[in-house]
Design a protein around this motif. Structure first.
Motif, PDB file in Angstrom:
ATOM      1  N   ALA A 119      44.893  51.258  21.971  1.00  0.00           N
ATOM      2  CA  ALA A 119      44.037  50.281  21.290  1.00  0.00           C
ATOM      3  C   ALA A 119      43.193  49.507  22.295  1.00  0.00           C
ATOM      4  CB  ALA A 119      44.895  49.319  20.463  1.00  0.00           C
ATOM      5  N   THR A 120      43.789  49.124  23.414  1.00  0.00           N
ATOM      6  CA  THR A 120      43.068  48.379  24.435  1.00  0.00           C
ATOM      7  C   THR A 120      41.954  49.217  25.029  1.00  0.00           C
ATOM      8  OG1 THR A 120      45.052  47.078  24.936  1.00  0.00           O
ATOM      9  CG2 THR A 120      43.334  47.117  26.612  1.00  0.00           C
ATOM     10  N   ASP A 121      42.224  50.488  25.292  1.00  0.00           N
ATOM     11  CA  ASP A 121      41.187  51.384  25.805  1.00  0.00           C
ATOM     12  C   ASP A 121      40.026  51.504  24.829  1.00  0.00           C
ATOM     13  OD1 ASP A 121      42.621  51.874  28.097  1.00  0.00           O
ATOM     14  OD2 ASP A 121      43.428  53.791  27.429  1.00  0.00           O
ATOM     15  N   LEU A 122      40.332  51.544  23.540  1.00  0.00           N
ATOM     16  CA  LEU A 122      39.299  51.733  22.523  1.00  0.00           C
ATOM     17  C   LEU A 122      38.528  50.456  22.213  1.00  0.00           C
ATOM     18  CD1 LEU A 122      41.372  53.906  20.015  1.00  0.00           C
ATOM     19  CD2 LEU A 122      39.387  54.700  21.319  1.00  0.00           C
ATOM     20  N   LEU A 123      39.159  49.287  22.353  1.00  0.00           N
ATOM     21  CA  LEU A 123      38.599  48.071  21.782  1.00  0.00           C
ATOM     22  C   LEU A 123      38.287  46.963  22.777  1.00  0.00           C
ATOM     23  CD1 LEU A 123      40.912  47.959  18.641  1.00  0.00           C
ATOM     24  CD2 LEU A 123      38.475  48.519  18.676  1.00  0.00           C
ATOM     25  N   ALA A 124      39.004  46.892  23.890  1.00  0.00           N
ATOM     26  CA  ALA A 124      38.744  45.819  24.855  1.00  0.00           C
ATOM     27  C   ALA A 124      37.460  46.099  25.622  1.00  0.00           C
ATOM     28  CB  ALA A 124      39.914  45.672  25.819  1.00  0.00           C
ATOM     29  N   GLU A 125      36.843  45.053  26.106  1.00  0.00           N
ATOM     30  CA  GLU A 125      35.679  45.217  26.968  1.00  0.00           C
ATOM     31  C   GLU A 125      36.082  46.030  28.199  1.00  0.00           C
ATOM     32  OE1 GLU A 125      32.246  44.094  26.935  1.00  0.00           O
ATOM     33  OE2 GLU A 125      32.855  44.241  24.839  1.00  0.00           O
ATOM     34  N   PRO A 126      35.246  46.990  28.626  1.00  0.00           N
ATOM     35  CA  PRO A 126      35.627  47.855  29.751  1.00  0.00           C
ATOM     36  C   PRO A 126      36.000  47.088  31.012  1.00  0.00           C
ATOM     37  CG  PRO A 126      33.699  48.733  28.628  1.00  0.00           C
ATOM     38  CD  PRO A 126      33.960  47.393  28.015  1.00  0.00           C
ATOM     39  N   GLY A 127      35.358  45.954  31.240  1.00  0.00           N
ATOM     40  CA  GLY A 127      35.639  45.194  32.452  1.00  0.00           C
ATOM     41  C   GLY A 127      36.739  44.163  32.320  1.00  0.00           C
ATOM     42  N   ALA A 128      37.386  44.078  31.154  1.00  0.00           N
ATOM     43  CA  ALA A 128      38.445  43.082  30.958  1.00  0.00           C
ATOM     44  C   ALA A 128      39.588  43.346  31.930  1.00  0.00           C
ATOM     45  CB  ALA A 128      38.951  43.120  29.522  1.00  0.00           C
ATOM     46  N   ALA A 129      39.894  42.358  32.774  1.00  0.00           N
ATOM     47  CA  ALA A 129      40.887  42.564  33.830  1.00  0.00           C
ATOM     48  C   ALA A 129      41.944  41.475  33.885  1.00  0.00           C
ATOM     49  CB  ALA A 129      40.185  42.651  35.188  1.00  0.00           C
ATOM     50  N   GLU A 130      41.853  40.487  32.996  1.00  0.00           N
ATOM     51  CA  GLU A 130      42.866  39.435  32.912  1.00  0.00           C
ATOM     52  C   GLU A 130      43.676  39.649  31.638  1.00  0.00           C
ATOM     53  OE1 GLU A 130      43.853  37.009  34.865  1.00  0.00           O
ATOM     54  OE2 GLU A 130      42.366  37.214  36.467  1.00  0.00           O
TER      55      GLU A 130
END
Length: 324
Positions: A119-130
């Motif tokens: 889900a994170t791979d599909l939905l989070a912003e690609p640069g989200a790192a926190e």
């Protein structure tokens, strides 16, 4: 007849988070294509019992029949045990003979976090790192491992009710993952600025509020899997784009969704993860959109994990063969 028994340590050795995420992608896509059949789970709630039992059957022409019987006992963590205890049975697709009995606590631990990674791979912003995680139990720790294995993280913020315990878990995770992990007893401070948030608690009341979340954050809501419990407030459920492993499960089991609906929130599930994987439904609509993945856990996921484990264990000679 022989049955292969896979204990918890076998599951953890044979099913790394990254491998499990690939297995879950395939299972969710097959579910979306109608290639896996599963009814809603049956829940047994005895009066005055310490917990309840869920029965989760599924069928796939490729994997066979699966049945997870899982007891969920909320008081277990206080005595050092996982709240989820049970087994996954795998049956031969042709004869119906039982092939394997797999430790369901370990399967649930790994596949739940792996699905959140998908889900994170599909939905989070690609640069989200926190990454912010609310909850220091089995699923909180599993999600730290799973998401850290899937993307580079600048830091993890861990929030829990007991600050001393939270600091212990944070130090443990930092040593295992090589990522800075900070401990918090204040949830707003933990989630401020985080692009990825995980709620993995047993709380029946919201632990996350809309005003604490940054624009464009993605939330994996994991802990509330019964209609009467919620981790997210109604404002979050009203404003977010909502995604699910199963619409049917959300409509019947997700307290986050059902209790918000009781408060007057009308916000249908935009898509299932399998629909995103097969390209039949839209995902995130913009950089500032708030997204929520409602994780209920599916029998299809348990069947896929058990089938993969059985094939891998058989190939490698792992596990224990027992007369049946």
């Amino acid at each position: 007849m022989k049955i292969l028994v896979l204990a918890g340590h076998h599951v953890r050795e044979l099913l790394p988070y990254a491998e499990c995420a690939d297995v879950m992608r395939q299972a969710l896509a097959e579910l979306a294509r109608g290639q896996i059949q599963q009814p809603l789970r049956t829940v047994v709630r005895p009066r005055d019992a310490a917990g309840f039992m869920g029965l989760m059957p599924a069928y796939s022409p490729g994997a066979g029949y699966g049945l997870k019987a899982i007891c969920i006992t909320p008081g277990n963590p206080a005595i050092g045990k996982d709240a989820h205890q049970g087994g996954v049975l795998l049956f031969d697709v042709r004869t119906g003979e039982p092939l394997a009995l797999v430790n369901a606590s370990a399967v649930t631990e790994i596949r739940t976090a792996a699905v959140s990674t998908v889900a994170t791979d599909l939905l989070a912003e690609p640069g989200a790192a926190e990454l912010a995680i609310i909850g220091t139990g089995v699923q909180g720790r599993a999600h730290a491992h799973a998401i850290a294995a899937a993307r580079p993280l600048a830091g993890i913020r861990l929030a829990g009710r007991d600050l001393a315990r939270t600091r212990e878990v944070a130090a443990e995770l930092a040593g295992q993952l090589g990522v800075p992990v900070s401990a918090h007893d204040d949830v707003p401070a933990a989630v401020a600025g985080a692009g990825i948030v995980v709620t993995a608690t047993t709380s029946p009341h919201p632990v996350l509020r809309r005003e604490w979340l940054s624009p464009g954050a993605h939330v994996n809501a994991v802990g509330a899997c019964v209609p009467g419990a919620r981790e997210l407030d109604s404002a979050t459920m009203a404003e977010a784009a909502i995604f699910a492993d199963s619409r049917e499960s959300v409509r019947h089991e997700a307290g986050d969704y059902l209790l918000a609906e009781r408060d007057g929130v009308v916000n249908p599930v935009r898509a299932e993860l399998g629909e995103l994987l097969t390209g039949t439904a839209p995902g995130r609509a913009g950089d500032d959109e708030l997204t929520v993945f409602e994780s209920l856990g599916l029998a299809a996921e348990d069947l896929a994990a058990a089938s993969y484990l059985y094939e891998k264990a058989t190939r490698l000679g792992a596990g224990t063969a027992a007369d049946f």
